[in-house]
Motif scaffolding. Structure first.
Motif, PDB file in Angstrom:
ATOM      1  N   SER A   1     -11.612   2.479  -5.986  1.00 51.35           N
ATOM      2  CA  SER A   1     -11.021   1.211  -6.439  1.00 51.35           C
ATOM      3  C   SER A   1     -11.816   0.018  -5.931  1.00 51.35           C
ATOM      4  N   LYS A   2     -12.540   0.184  -4.864  1.00 53.22           N
ATOM      5  CA  LYS A   2     -13.282  -0.944  -4.306  1.00 53.22           C
ATOM      6  C   LYS A   2     -14.768  -0.751  -4.564  1.00 53.22           C
TER       7      LYS A   2
ATOM      8  N   GLU B   1      -0.480   6.377  -5.772  1.00 58.42           N
ATOM      9  CA  GLU B   1      -1.437   6.071  -4.715  1.00 58.42           C
ATOM     10  C   GLU B   1      -2.649   6.983  -4.766  1.00 58.42           C
ATOM     11  N   GLU B   2      -2.387   8.245  -5.000  1.00 55.71           N
ATOM     12  CA  GLU B   2      -3.449   9.208  -4.770  1.00 55.71           C
ATOM     13  C   GLU B   2      -4.181   9.573  -6.054  1.00 55.71           C
TER      14      GLU B   2
ATOM     15  N   TRP C   1      -0.818  -7.306  -9.726  1.00 54.49           N
ATOM     16  CA  TRP C   1      -2.144  -6.767  -9.493  1.00 54.49           C
ATOM     17  C   TRP C   1      -2.081  -5.910  -8.255  1.00 54.49           C
ATOM     18  N   TRP C   2      -2.788  -4.829  -8.227  1.00 51.88           N
ATOM     19  CA  TRP C   2      -2.559  -3.847  -7.189  1.00 51.88           C
ATOM     20  C   TRP C   2      -3.775  -2.982  -6.951  1.00 51.88           C
ATOM     21  N   ARG C   3      -3.957  -2.572  -5.716  1.00 51.01           N
ATOM     22  CA  ARG C   3      -4.972  -1.601  -5.378  1.00 51.01           C
ATOM     23  C   ARG C   3      -4.385  -0.670  -4.344  1.00 51.01           C
TER      24      ARG C   3
END
Ligand SMILES: Nc1ncnc2c1ncn2[C@@H]1O[C@H](COP(=O)(O)OP(=O)(O)OP(=O)(O)O)[C@@H](O)[C@H]1O
Ligand SMILES: Nc1ncnc2c1ncn2[C@@H]1O[C@H](COP(=O)(O)OP(=O)(O)OP(=O)(O)O)[C@@H](O)[C@H]1O
Ligand SMILES: [Mg+2]
Ligand SMILES: [Mg+2]
Lengths: 662, 662
Positions: B537-538, B219-220, A224-226
Motif C-alpha cells: 500500500s505504501k 486488513e490482510e 480514505w484508508w490504508r
C-alpha cells in the motif's frame, strides 16, 4: 458563522520547493517522522482519554449532586425540590450555551458531520481551533450535566479530532502554545491521518470500545484508508482504553466523587439472555422496522428544524440562541420532574436478594426501582426510574435483565413520545450535542415495549426484556445514522455480549434498509444542510453517461504553464514550504492582509513558477465522469485538469515497473 | 505449475461496446444487479459455512475414530496401537496428497498469498478453479485429520474465495454447472468484491469470528475497499456465523458423531484471569519479543525450505511430492506417539470436582490430564495431553484456566522444539495447509512456559498460565504473519474475553516490531517466492526521486490511437462484451487456439477500434513515481500511459462539479 468551507488538497504538490526539501531529507528524518507519528498517536490517545475522563467525572458529579440534593429536598417539599432541580439544570445549560456562543461558535452541535467533511476534503472554518476544543469540552459538561436530551459521544469525537489536529500543527500559535520542534506535519495529507486517529480515539473513549472506535473511524468518518494507518488508529484506541481503565480503577476507591462506581463495560448485559428461538425473529424484525421508521422520521424532523433555525432563529444573534437553550432546559426539567408525579406508584415485586437488585433502591444509590412520590414504603415509580435519572442510568435500567414487568406499557409509551420530542427539539440548539445516547434511549424504550409484548405472548420461552431494549437501541441508531459494522461492534462492546451479534445485525439490516427508503443518514443530511459538499464513495449512476469535458463546463482556465512569470500572490498561500504561509488548520495564521507592502514592493515581481505544481493529475476529455470521480475521490484531490488526448505516448508503466527493489 | 501469473484490470474499459451496453441498461437492471449481489453474499455465506461444517465434521470424526481406536488397542499392546495410529494417519495424508497432486495442484498450501495476490491485481493460474475448490475441501480433511502440523484456516479462506468466484461467473462451464442467468458479473472489478466476501467468510467460518473475518479481509487480504462493501462483507460473515451455529446446535444432539461437543466459542477462556497487575507487563513484553524472534525465524526457515522444494524437490514430479508427504506423516505420527512414551507420568493433583475437571480424564472424553502409558491409576502424562491429541484439544488444554502446574517445563520445551520443527518441515508440502493453528500451538506452548515462571515468581498474584498461553499464541502469529487489528479481534472472538484486548495489543505491537526488524510477513515472503508481484500500500521511498518517464524505460509502445484499423486478435480476449471471450477466472474458457480460422477468414480484417479503451488513465512524464504508484495501486490498474505535458487545458473539474443532483 461556520458556513465558510474550503477544499483541502490531499495531493502532494511536487514543486521545486518540495523536491528541494525531499533532497535535503535523509533517512534519519524519515525515521524521526515515523517516530513522531507514533508518539502523536500515543499523545492523542492519552489526551482524548483524559478529556473523556474529565468530562465523565464532571458530568457524573454534577448529576450526582443534583439528584442527591433534589432527593434530599423532596423529602420535605416537592415544590422546593422542583425549583432547585430546574435551577441547577438551567445554570449548567446556561454555562454551556454561553461558552459556545461567546467563545467557540464552532463547538455547537455534534461535530461529526464537520469532521467527516474534513476527512472527505472540506475544511470548515474554525472546526479544529483550540477554542473549539475548549468550548466542546466545557460546553458538553454543561449540556450533558444539565440533563438535556443529548449525549457526549459526538462532542468526544470532535474533541479527539481537535486534539489530533492541534498536535499535528505543533500547538496553537494564537495562544503561544506551539513547538517548532513538532511541526513536521505541514500538509493536509499528514494531518488527515492524525485526525482519523483522533476520531477513533473519541469513540473509543465515549463507549470504552476500542474496536468499535477503529471501525467507526473507518466506516463512518474517513473517506480514505490504508492498512498501516489502521494499526496506528487501533493503537490510539487501545491507549484510550488503557487510560480510561486506569483512571476508573483509581476512581473506584472514591477519589472522584460520584464517578467510578460502574465497571469498564458501560451497560453490561453479559448475564442476560444468551439464546433465542426462531419464533423471536419476527418481533425482532418488527423492532427493525420501527427503528427504520422512527429513525428516518427523526432525520427528517431534525432537518426541517435545523434548517428553520439556521435560516430564521439563529440569524437573530447570540441572545436568541441563549434564550432558546434556556427554554429547552426548563422544558426538559419540567417534563422529567413533572410527568413522574402524575404517575401512580407500583408495588414492589418479590426480588431475589441474591441478584443484588433492591426495591425500592436505597436513596443515593444507582439502580432500578426508584422511589419517587410514592405514598407507601414498598412502592416504586417506574416513570421516574427512567425519566428522573441520568441517561446512562436510565439506559442501564432499560437494558437490565431479571427485572421483567418492571415498567408498565403506559409509562414506556409516555416516555417514548416525550423523549423523542425533546430529542428533536434539542437537536440543533447552540450547545455541544451527541445523538448516540438519546438514540439509545429512544430505541431501548420501544425495544423494551416490544419485549414486554413478546414476554406475554411466548410465555414459555426464556426471554429477557432487556435484550429487546438493546435491539431497539441498535435499530434506532441504524435507522437514523445508517451505520452498520461499527454500530454492531459498538453495541457488542458496550454490552459485553458477543452472542447477540447476529440478532443485532438482523435488526440493523432491516432498519437501515427501511430508513434508506426515506432519506439519507443523519450526518449526511446535516452535512448537506450545513453546506458541506461531501463526496460519497460511490459516484452517481448518471455520471456514467457524462464525460469530463461536459462536467467542467466552459469556465476559462488561466493557463500558467506556458507563461511562467508572475502570478497573483494569493496562490502563494496555498504553497507548500513557505513556512510562514503554511495553511494552519486551527488558527488564523498569517493572511494576505497581514502583509504590509510599500508601493516599492508592489512594483516588484516574483517568479512563482517553482512553487506551482508541475505535474498535476490530468484526465482526457472523453473520460466518463465516473472514472474522474473515482480518481478525484480516491486520491483526495482538490482539482483535476481536463486535457485533450495526448499527442503521443512516451511510455507505459505496468506492475513490473513499479516493483523496484530498494 | 501454479507459477503463471497474469495482471487483472480493475479499471472500467469505456469502449464503444461498454457504452452501448450501459445505454441499454435501465434502472431495473441496476436494481437486479444489486439484488444479485446481496443474494450472492448470502450464498457465499451459506456455502462457506456449510463447507466449514463439513470439513469440521469430517476432521473431528476421523480424529475421533483414530484416537478411540488407538486408545482401545493400547490397553492391550502399545506396538499394535502405534502401527494402527501410523497407518490411519498415513492413509488420510495419502488421500490428501493424491487429490492435490493428481487433480488440483493449485490446492496445495495455504492459498492466502494467492488470494491476496488476486485482490491486489494478479491472477495466478488455476487458483479459483472448481477443481481447486474440491481439492481444497477434501485435501484439507485428509491433511488435518491425518494429524499433520497444519491447520484448516488458510484452506477455508481459499475455499470461501473459490465459492465466491464461481458464483461470480455463474458456475463453471467445464463441468456444465453454469447458469447464464446469474452471469451479471463479467469484469474483474465485479468479481473482486465477491472474492473479498469469500475471504471474510472463510475466516469467519474457521474461527467462528464474524468481526474478525471482516477485519482480516480488510486488513490482510484486500488492497481496495469501500464502506458499502464492508456491510456486504459483514453480512456474509454473519450468515456464516448463523449457519455454523445452527449446524452446531443440530450436532449437539449427537447427529454428527464426534463433532458437536464444543461450544460456539472455540477456546472459551472467559472464566479465566480478568485482571492484571503492572508487574506482569514485563513477562508479557518478553513473550512479545520471543514471538517476534520465533516468528521471524519461522518465516525465514520456511522461505529457505520452500525455495529449495520449488527449485529441486518438487521439480522431480508428483511421485516425489507424494513420498515426501507420506514421510512427513510417518515422522509426525512417530514423534507424537513416541515422545510421550519416553516421559514418566505425573501423579494427579487434587482437583475440585465442581470445576468439571477430571484427572485422569475418562477414556473417550476430551479434556486435560490424559492417561497414557502410566503404570498407576491416578497419574497422567502431560506430554501426551498436548502431543497425542488433536490440535484443537491441545490448544484448549494449553489455554485452560484452573490447571496450574499441569505441565512440566521439560514437556513444554520438548513439545515446542519438536512441534516447531514439524511445522517448518510440513510447510510447503503438497497438501492444503493453514498456518494459524500450528502458530497458536507453538505460541501457546512458550506462552504457558513463561506463565509457569511468572506463577512461580509472583506467587501472591492471581495469575493463570492459560492467559499467558493465549498471549503467546497472539505473539507468535503477530511475529510471523504481522497481522494486527484483525488478529487482536480474532483472538478476542475465539476466546470470548474482551478484557484481555489491551494485553494482546501490547504483545502484538512488540512481536510485530521485532519481526519486522528481520524480514517481511509470512504471506508476503511466500507471495514473493511464488512470483506473485504484490504492490504494497505504501510506495517505496526511492520513488519520490524518480519520475514516470524514468520508470517506463525506453520500451517501444505501439500507438494504436491514430492508426485505427487492425490489431492483433489476442487483444480481443481482454475486451469487455464479447461474451464468448469474457476472461473466465475459474475455468479455461475459449482461447485463441479454440478458434479455427480458414484461410479465407485470415484474409479478413476487423476494426477493433470500438473495443479499445478510448480514455485510459494517463500521467505526465515528470510526475514522481510515488504519485504514479498511488494512482496505479488505488485504482487497481493494469497499465498506465506516460504522456508529454498537455498542449492546452480544456477545463478544470473541482469538487463542486462533481456534486451533481440526481
Ligand atoms: N479557472 C481556474 N484556473 C485555475 N485554477 C482554478 C480555476 N478555478 C479554480 N481554480 C483552483 O481550483 C481550486 C478549487 O476550485 P473551486 O472552484 O472549488 O474554488 P474555491 O471557491 O476556492 O472552492 P474551494 O473552497 O472548494 O477551494 C482552487 O485551488 C482554485 O485556485
Ligand atoms: N508496448 C506495449 N504497447 C501496448 N500495450 C502494451 C505494451 N506492453 C504491455 N502492454 C499491455 O499492458 C498490459 C500489461 O503489460 P505487461 O508488461 O505486464 O505484460 P504481461 O506480460 O501481459 O504482464 P501481465 O501478466 O502483468 O499482464 C497488457 O495488457 C499488455 O497488453
Ligand atoms: Mg476557496
Ligand atoms: Mg499477460
Amino acid at each position: 458563522d461556520g458556513g465558510r468551507t474550503e477544499s483541502l488538497d490531499y495531493e502532494v504538490i511536487e514543486n521545486f520547493a518540495y523536491r528541494e526539501e525531499q533532497a535535503n531529507r535523509g533517512r534519519l528524518f524519515v525515521m524521526y517522522q515515523v517516530a513522531v507519528k507514533w508518539f502523536f498517536a500515543l499523545l492523542i490517545g492519552i489526551g482524548t482519554g483524559l478529556a473523556a475522563v474529565f468530562i465523565n467525572i464532571s458530568v457524573e458529579n454534577f448529576a450526582g449532586w443534583k439528584f442527591s440534593l433534589t432527593f434530599a429536598i423532596i423529602q420535605k417539599s416537592y415544590l422546593a425540590g422542583f425549583v432547585v432541580y430546574i435551577l441547577f439544570n438551567l445554570l449548567l445549560v446556561l454555562s454551556s450555551v454561553y461558552i459556545v456562543t461567546q467563545f467557540a461558535p464552532a463547538a455547537a452541535g455534534s461535530g461529526i458531520p464537520e469532521i467527516k467533511g474534513y476527512l472527505n476534503g472540506v475544511d470548515i472554518h474554525g472546526i479544529l481551533f483550540f477554542r473549539t476544543l475548549i468550548g466542546k469540552i466545557f460546553g458538553s459538561i454543561g449540556s450533558v450535566g444539565g440533563g438535556l436530551a443529548l449525549g457526549k459521544e459526538g462532542p468526544l469525537v470532535h474533541t479527539g479530532a481537535c486534539i489530533a489536529s492541534l498536535l499535528g500543527q505543533g500547538g496553537t500559535t494564537k495562544y503561544h502554545l506551539s513547538s517548532r520542534w513538532l511541526q513536521v506535519f505541514r500538509t493536509d495529507r499528514d494531518r488527515r491521518d492524525l485526525v482519523t486517529c483522533g476520531c477513533a480515539a473519541g469513540v473509543a473513549a465515549a463507549f470504552r470500545a476500542p474496536v468499535g472506535g477503529v471501525l467507526f473511524a473507518l466506516e463512518e468518518v474517513t473517506s480514505w484508508w490504508r492498512s498501516q494507518l489502521m494499526w496506528r488508529v487501533f493503537f490510539t484506541s487501545a491507549i484510550v482504553a488503557v487510560v480510561v481503565r486506569t483512571a476508573m480503577g483509581w476512581c473506584k476507591s472514591g477519589n472522584c466523587g460520584h464517578f467510578g462506581s460502574g465497571g469498564f463495560i458501560i451497560w453490561d448485559i453479559s448475564g442476560g439472555q444468551e439464546d433465542y428461538s426462531f419464533q423471536e425473529l419476527l418481533p425482532m424484525a418488527v423492532i427493525g422496522i420501527i427503528g427504520g421508521l422512527l429513525g428516518a422520521l427523526f432525520n427528517q424532523l431534525t432537518l426541517y428544524l435545523t434548517s428553520w433555525r439556521r435560516n430564521y432563529l439563529h440569524k437573530k444573534g447570540n441572545r436568541v440562541k441563549i434564550i432558546e437553550a434556556c427554554a429547552i432546559s426548563i422544558l426538559t426539567s419540567t417534563i422529567s420532574f413533572g410527568l413522574p408525579l402524575l404517575r401512580t406508584c407500583t408495588p414492589c415485586p418479590e426480588v431475589d436478594p441474591a441478584s443484588g437488585i433492591e426495591c425500592p433502591r436505597s436513596p443515593g444509590m444507582y439502580g432500578n426501582y426508584v422511589k419517587f412520590y410514592c405514598s407507601k414504603d414498598q412502592e416504586y415509580n417506574d416513570l421516574a426510574t427512567i425519566f428522573f435519572n441520568t441517561q446512562d442510568d436510565a439506559i442501564r435500567n432499560l437494558f437490565s435483565a431479571k427485572t421483567l414487568h418492571e415498567f408498565s406499557a403506559q409509562s414506556l409509551l409516555t416516555f417514548l413520545v416525550m423523549f423523542y420530542t425533546l430529542a428533536v427539539v434539542t437537536f440543533g440548539s447552540a450547545v455541544p450535542a451527541g445523538q448516540f445516547v438519546p438514540g439509545i434511549m429512544i430505541g431501548s424504550t420501544y425495544g423494551r415495549l416490544v419485549g414486554m409484548f413478546v414476554v406475554n405472548f411466548y410465555q414459555k420461552l426464556n426471554i429477557e426484556e432487556g435484550t429487546y431494549a438493546l435491539l431497539g437501541a441498535a435499530s434506532f441508531l441504524g435507522g437514523s445514522m445508517r451505520m452498520t459494522v461499527s454500530l454492531c461492534v459498538i453495541m457488542v462492546e458496550i454490552t459485553n455480549n458477543l452472542k447477540l451479534l447476529p440478532l443485532i445485525m438482523l435488526v440493523l439490516l432491516i432498519s437501515k434498509a427501511v430508513g434508506d427508503a426515506f432519506n439519507e443518514g443523519l450526518y449526511e443530511e446535516q452535512a448537506r444542510l450545513r453546506g458541506i459538499p461531501l463526496l460519497e464513495s460511490k459516484p452517481k449512476y448518471e455520471m456514467r453517461k457524462m464525460t469530463a469535458k461536459e462536467a467542467c463546463g466552459n469556465r476559462k482556465v488561466i493557463d500558467h504553464t506556458r507563461g511562467g512569470g508572475t502570478l497573483v500572490i494569493g496562490l502563494m498561500l496555498r504553497r507548500h514550504s513557505f513556512s510562514e504561509f503554511v495553511k494552519p488548520v486551527s488558527s488564523r495564521g498569517l493572511s494576505i492582509e497581514d502583509i504590509h507592502l510599500s508601493s516599492d514592493d508592489l512594483e516588484m515581481y516574483i517568479d512563482l513558477a517553482p512553487f506551482l505544481n508541475p505535474s498535476p493529475y490530468v484526465v482526457p476529455e472523453d473520460m466518463s465522469l465516473t472514472k474522474v470521480y473515482n480518481l478525484f475521490r480516491q486520491l483526495g484531490l482538490r482539482h483535476i485538469f481536463v486535457v485533450p488526448h495526448a499527442s503521443r505516448i512516451i511510455g507505459l508503466i505496468t506492475r513490473k515497473d513499479l516493483l523496484i527493489e530498494e
